[in-house]
Design an enzyme around this catalytic site. Sequence first.
Site, mmCIF file in Angstrom:
data_model
loop_
_atom_site.group_PDB
_atom_site.id
_atom_site.type_symbol
_atom_site.label_atom_id
_atom_site.label_comp_id
_atom_site.label_asym_id
_atom_site.label_seq_id
_atom_site.Cartn_x
_atom_site.Cartn_y
_atom_site.Cartn_z
ATOM 1 C CG ASP A 199 -20.337 15.398 -1.744
ATOM 2 O OD1 ASP A 199 -20.536 14.208 -1.336
ATOM 3 O OD2 ASP A 199 -21.714 16.054 -1.623
ATOM 4 N N GLY B 274 -32.651 13.106 0.317
ATOM 5 C CA GLY B 274 -32.965 11.560 -0.471
ATOM 6 C C GLY B 274 -32.292 11.941 -1.881
#
Length: 357
Positions: free
Chosen positions: A232, A311
């Site tokens: 990731d 976020g």
Amino acid sequence: MKNRRMPARRAALFGAAAAALMAVTLTPPPAIASPTPAPHPVSAVQAAHLATTLAAKLKGAAAGSYYDATTHRLVVNVLDDGSAATVREAGAVPKLVRNPQARLDADREALNAEAAIPGTAWADDPRVNQVVVTADPTVSDADMAKLTAVARSLGDAVTVRRTSAKFRPLIEGGDAIWGSTARCSLGFNVVRGGQPYFLTAGHCGNAVSSWSATQNGPQIAATAASTFPGHDYSLVRYTGVVDHPSAVNLYNGGTQSISKAADAITGEAVRRSGSTTGVHSGHVTGLNATVNYSEGQVNGLIQTDVCAEPGDSGGPLFDGATALGLTSGGSGDCTSGGETFYQPVPQALQAYGAQLG
């Protein structure tokens, strides 16, 4: 002068005394054992380096290690007394355990092969010498039964628990670094080939090709490479004239300069910075974590008890001036608490041939 002869009795006594004296004189003194060095306090970064050194030296005789933040000492799991002595000589604390690292590795592979169910995660926890498996609320009763059966088949080296919040990548429409459909948080500024870039999460790079510093603002950067799932991480190239210091925003008017990258260690005190929730702190609770998001499986992550929210993805995990990870995902929030997972920074730097800067 006449030679006098010593009486036989006196000669015998003299000879015995001389022999005794020779025996005492020629016998070497008993050896005095050198004291074993006492375990000494170290920082978490020093402990991580020492752990790597000892793991290479002990090979299969070690089974992970962790940092005791209370005593500031490295604890190393070992399988025998000889390895325990080696650990003591290095200034760390040995702990005799049952499960070798090879068994924990094999159990994680078995879980990958037989129980890669969305909503589950697992990681080594050297504090308990087990692979700890977590299932979130999205795991059905049938899948939970399957997961439990696989764990039981692997024996006492695997334990299963449930969490009350869903595992998810922490991406959302919003501020910080903006795309047309999502926002994330900048991780660390880096340099590759003499040019400025930054690292963020791979699922962010998959979702956004053009980045702005403000919502609907001009482009400042473009995604150059991105990997998710599996790993990731994403590499983003600066295209606009913008400052890019090697530092982390502490959201209190200050910054933390970043000068190096390193692997984390279980027990290490860490901080995370993100555009949604600012700075939060906690500890590393596991390494080599696997998370089965609904989007796919990600391996080799750092697990922590630090909270995060949508976020915050891509934001930095750090210990002082040391870069450790990029926020990948997690469960919970910063009101009720939760756990989060991070892509290790050294792996991302190596993948892209980049350096902090």
